[in-house]
Design a protein around this motif. Structure first.
Motif, PDB file in Angstrom:
ATOM      1  N   ALA A  32      -2.031  -5.335  -8.333  1.00 51.32           N
ATOM      2  CA  ALA A  32      -2.772  -6.093  -7.769  1.00 51.32           C
ATOM      3  C   ALA A  32      -3.515  -6.627  -8.337  1.00 51.32           C
ATOM      4  O   ALA A  32      -4.321  -7.897  -8.313  1.00 51.32           O
ATOM      5  N   MET A  33      -4.600  -5.705  -9.405  1.00 51.13           N
ATOM      6  CA  MET A  33      -5.793  -5.913  -9.659  1.00 51.13           C
ATOM      7  C   MET A  33      -5.117  -5.914 -11.540  1.00 51.13           C
ATOM      8  O   MET A  33      -6.796  -6.232 -12.220  1.00 51.13           O
ATOM      9  N   GLY A  34      -3.825  -6.089 -11.846  1.00 59.85           N
ATOM     10  CA  GLY A  34      -3.982  -6.188 -13.100  1.00 59.85           C
ATOM     11  C   GLY A  34      -4.089  -5.225 -13.843  1.00 59.85           C
ATOM     12  O   GLY A  34      -4.145  -5.711 -15.512  1.00 59.85           O
ATOM     13  N   MET A  35      -4.035  -4.205 -13.527  1.00 59.00           N
ATOM     14  CA  MET A  35      -4.136  -3.089 -14.490  1.00 59.00           C
ATOM     15  C   MET A  35      -3.204  -2.467 -14.650  1.00 59.00           C
ATOM     16  O   MET A  35      -3.170  -1.236 -15.472  1.00 59.00           O
ATOM     17  N   ALA A  36      -1.530  -2.797 -13.887  1.00 55.27           N
ATOM     18  CA  ALA A  36      -0.542  -1.969 -14.053  1.00 55.27           C
ATOM     19  C   ALA A  36      -0.220  -1.913 -15.769  1.00 55.27           C
ATOM     20  O   ALA A  36      -0.073  -2.042 -16.141  1.00 55.27           O
ATOM     21  N   ASN A  67      -8.821  -3.725   6.178  1.00 60.15           N
ATOM     22  CA  ASN A  67      -8.117  -2.978   7.210  1.00 60.15           C
ATOM     23  C   ASN A  67      -6.944  -3.951   7.465  1.00 60.15           C
ATOM     24  O   ASN A  67      -7.164  -4.441   8.504  1.00 60.15           O
ATOM     25  N   LEU A  68      -6.686  -4.183   7.129  1.00 61.64           N
ATOM     26  CA  LEU A  68      -4.996  -5.121   6.775  1.00 61.64           C
ATOM     27  C   LEU A  68      -3.252  -4.803   6.377  1.00 61.64           C
ATOM     28  O   LEU A  68      -3.091  -5.319   5.570  1.00 61.64           O
ATOM     29  N   PRO A  69      -3.158  -4.092   6.843  1.00 60.86           N
ATOM     30  CA  PRO A  69      -2.011  -3.137   6.206  1.00 60.86           C
ATOM     31  C   PRO A  69      -1.220  -3.782   5.826  1.00 60.86           C
ATOM     32  O   PRO A  69      -0.854  -3.665   4.721  1.00 60.86           O
ATOM     33  N   ALA A  70      -0.564  -4.715   6.372  1.00 61.25           N
ATOM     34  CA  ALA A  70       0.251  -5.238   5.544  1.00 61.25           C
ATOM     35  C   ALA A  70       0.276  -5.744   4.470  1.00 61.25           C
ATOM     36  O   ALA A  70       1.161  -6.617   3.779  1.00 61.25           O
ATOM     37  N   THR A  71      -0.815  -6.882   4.215  1.00 51.87           N
ATOM     38  CA  THR A  71      -1.119  -7.883   2.898  1.00 51.87           C
ATOM     39  C   THR A  71      -2.318  -6.874   2.219  1.00 51.87           C
ATOM     40  O   THR A  71      -3.026  -8.131   1.233  1.00 51.87           O
ATOM     41  N   ALA A  72      -3.241  -6.365   2.691  1.00 49.44           N
ATOM     42  CA  ALA A  72      -4.763  -6.222   2.176  1.00 49.44           C
ATOM     43  C   ALA A  72      -4.388  -5.794   0.649  1.00 49.44           C
ATOM     44  O   ALA A  72      -5.021  -6.132  -0.117  1.00 49.44           O
ATOM     45  N   LEU A  73      -3.713  -5.065   0.246  1.00 51.31           N
ATOM     46  CA  LEU A  73      -3.468  -4.908  -1.415  1.00 51.31           C
ATOM     47  C   LEU A  73      -3.336  -5.849  -2.227  1.00 51.31           C
ATOM     48  O   LEU A  73      -4.281  -6.137  -3.325  1.00 51.31           O
ATOM     49  N   GLU A  74      -3.216  -7.825  -1.806  1.00 49.89           N
ATOM     50  CA  GLU A  74      -2.700  -8.125  -1.758  1.00 49.89           C
ATOM     51  C   GLU A  74      -3.838  -9.138  -2.938  1.00 49.89           C
ATOM     52  O   GLU A  74      -4.120  -9.877  -2.927  1.00 49.89           O
ATOM     53  N   PHE A  75      -5.918  -8.655  -1.793  1.00 53.82           N
ATOM     54  CA  PHE A  75      -6.713  -9.166  -2.004  1.00 53.82           C
ATOM     55  C   PHE A  75      -7.242  -8.469  -2.951  1.00 53.82           C
ATOM     56  O   PHE A  75      -8.799  -9.019  -3.441  1.00 53.82           O
ATOM     57  N   LEU A  76      -6.855  -7.352  -3.452  1.00 56.01           N
ATOM     58  CA  LEU A  76      -7.555  -7.015  -4.541  1.00 56.01           C
ATOM     59  C   LEU A  76      -7.975  -7.134  -5.380  1.00 56.01           C
ATOM     60  O   LEU A  76      -9.054  -7.665  -6.263  1.00 56.01           O
ATOM     61  N   ASP A  77      -6.947  -9.080  -5.725  1.00 58.33           N
ATOM     62  CA  ASP A  77      -6.973  -9.664  -6.858  1.00 58.33           C
ATOM     63  C   ASP A  77      -8.333 -10.205  -6.584  1.00 58.33           C
ATOM     64  O   ASP A  77      -9.050 -10.433  -8.311  1.00 58.33           O
ATOM     65  N   LEU A  98     -11.330  -9.118  -6.837  1.00 57.25           N
ATOM     66  CA  LEU A  98     -12.194  -8.009  -7.390  1.00 57.25           C
ATOM     67  C   LEU A  98     -12.070  -7.965  -8.593  1.00 57.25           C
ATOM     68  O   LEU A  98     -12.712  -7.921  -9.619  1.00 57.25           O
ATOM     69  N   ARG A  99     -10.845  -9.053  -9.687  1.00 58.35           N
ATOM     70  CA  ARG A  99     -11.314  -8.895 -11.161  1.00 58.35           C
ATOM     71  C   ARG A  99     -12.035  -9.932 -11.290  1.00 58.35           C
ATOM     72  O   ARG A  99     -11.775 -11.610 -10.787  1.00 58.35           O
ATOM     73  N   GLY A 100     -12.913  -9.903 -11.789  1.00 53.12           N
ATOM     74  CA  GLY A 100     -13.495 -10.689 -12.375  1.00 53.12           C
ATOM     75  C   GLY A 100     -15.082 -10.894 -10.652  1.00 53.12           C
ATOM     76  O   GLY A 100     -15.666 -12.178 -11.229  1.00 53.12           O
ATOM     77  N   GLY A 101     -14.625 -10.124  -9.975  1.00 49.31           N
ATOM     78  CA  GLY A 101     -15.603 -11.006  -8.732  1.00 49.31           C
ATOM     79  C   GLY A 101     -16.821 -10.758  -8.466  1.00 49.31           C
ATOM     80  O   GLY A 101     -17.212 -10.706  -7.267  1.00 49.31           O
TER      81      GLY A 101
END
Length: 404
Positions: free
Chosen positions: A400-404, A347-357, A359-362
């Motif tokens: 962000a997760m490299g799925m685009a 829950n950090l709307p300004a930047t949370a999407l950036e932290f999804l990376d 989860l790649r291999g995480g």
């Protein structure tokens, strides 16, 4: 103690700040700048003269039809001013009901009054400053073209304004009236000076009125929180969303909150009996989280940490999570064995999407082999609306997760 706020982190001073104006003194000066006696007026109302024993029935009927006078610090039922009958009372009618024919009162309510033998009377009601709301007072005091604040947030005893540019020159007057009208629920009025710009999500503010005590007590979803408003982020408008997520958690689930603040997700989840792992970059948030866990008697279920969200997640997924995180592998295994899952809050709307990376291999295979991967609650802002906003969020998350 006083706190001075700039564009960076707040600075705490012991004693007053001699180079700054005293907001309490400025508030008193602003409050003294207008004459409360100038607000006195007498309005003519219509009322129904009834017997004392009939008042409850009449009041209930008129309140239901919105025809009863209901104003702050004003009685809806008064003694008959004529004094001719000590058992007579006058039930005051709303201001839209006028004249001896009671124009504005519904035919049903008139028939009801007639059946009781109620008679219309005129009543002169004296009003003053104490009868007016803050909005009504400010509407009279502010210069033409400047409207009172349309909304504000209250966190415990602290009232938080976000004044527009044209309102700023009148800030001490606005704060003085709000403090006067909302006492004792409000003891401090602050104004946001700029947008949130630092990593700790703390916005610069100034105290406009009242004392400088910004350590507030907030109540949300059955929990009590201590919130140092000068040091941590808190938004009372998110209460419904906090409740929605916590209500969705099952009895055998585990919550991991990467941007936990002082615990609006973590503490109520722990009160449901869930194991919680919570992290925040802000040391004051970690301190607040742990204090709120103790205050709500769930400290044994909450493991707190202070650091980068990516590092926190990697530590949890490591072969040997350190310190208070050491139980995470066992808690995940127990959740999977009982049909539960792990929920990951970001829950950090300004930047949370950036932290999804992260989860790649995480996900360590041995840790997650026995059940599903986490359900992720990730928040973001979008310039789009409705379904377009949802699509925008999905596309950015995928990128962000490299799925685009």
């Amino acid at each position: 103690r006083s706190r001075v706020h700039g564009r960076g982190r707040p600075v705490t001073l012991v004693g007053p700040a001699p180079w700054m104006p005293n907001p309490l003194a400025m508030c008193i000066t602003a409050a003294a700048a207008f004459d409360r006696a100038a607000f006195k007026e007498t309005i003519q109302l219509m009322g129904l003269r009834v017997r004392a024993r009939q008042c409850t029935e009449v009041v209930q009927r008129l309140r239901a039809s919105k025809s009863l006078l209901e104003m702050p610090r004003t009685r809806s039922v008064v003694h008959d001013p004529s004094g001719a009958d000590g058992d007579a009372r006058v039930v005051l009618l709303a201001r839209h009901v006028t004249g001896p024919d009671l124009a504005g009162l519904s035919a049903e309510d008139r028939a009801f009054a007639d059946a009781l033998g109620a008679t219309p009377v005129t009543y002169a009601l004296d009003l003053g400053y104490e009868h007016l709301s803050a909005d009504q007072v400010l509407s009279r005091l502010l210069p033409e073209g400047i409207s009172p604040p349309s909304s504000y947030e209250q966190v415990g005893h602290v009232l938080h304004l976000n004044l527009r540019d044209e309102q700023v020159p009148q800030k001490h007057l606005i704060a003085a009236v709000l403090l006067d009208k909302l006492t004792p629920r409000v003891r401090t009025v602050v104004n946001k000076l700029d947008a949130i710009s630092d990593a700790y999500r703390v916005f610069p503010m100034e105290v406009l009125a009242g004392d400088h005590d910004l350590v507030a007590e907030a109540r949300e979803n059955g929990c009590v929180y201590t919130v140092d408003y000068a040091k941590v982020y808190w938004n009372s408008r998110l209460e419904r969303e906090h409740r929605r997520v916590v209500d969705a958690l099952g009895p055998h689930d585990v919550l991991v909150d990467l941007m936990a603040g002082v615990g609006p997700f973590a503490v109520p989840a722990a009160r449901k009996g869930l194991r919680v792992y919570a992290n925040d970059l802000n040391p004051a948030c970690k301190e607040g989280l742990e204090g709120n866990a103790r205050r709500n008697r769930v400290e044994s279920l909450v493991a707190g940490a202070c650091g980068d969200a990516r590092a926190f997640w990697r530590a949890l997924n490591g072969p040997e999570p350190p310190g208070p995180l050491a139980r995470f592998p066992a808690d995940v295994a127990a959740a999977h064995a009982r049909g539960g899952t792990v929920h990951l809050a970001m829950n950090l709307p300004a930047t949370a999407l950036e932290f999804l990376d992260v989860l790649r291999g995480g996900f360590r295979r041995e840790l997650w082999a026995g059940g599903p991967l986490p359900t992720v609650h990730c928040y973001c802002f979008s310039r789009e609306r409705d379904e377009a906003a949802a699509e925008d969020a999905r596309a950015r998350a995928a990128a962000a997760m490299g799925m685009a």
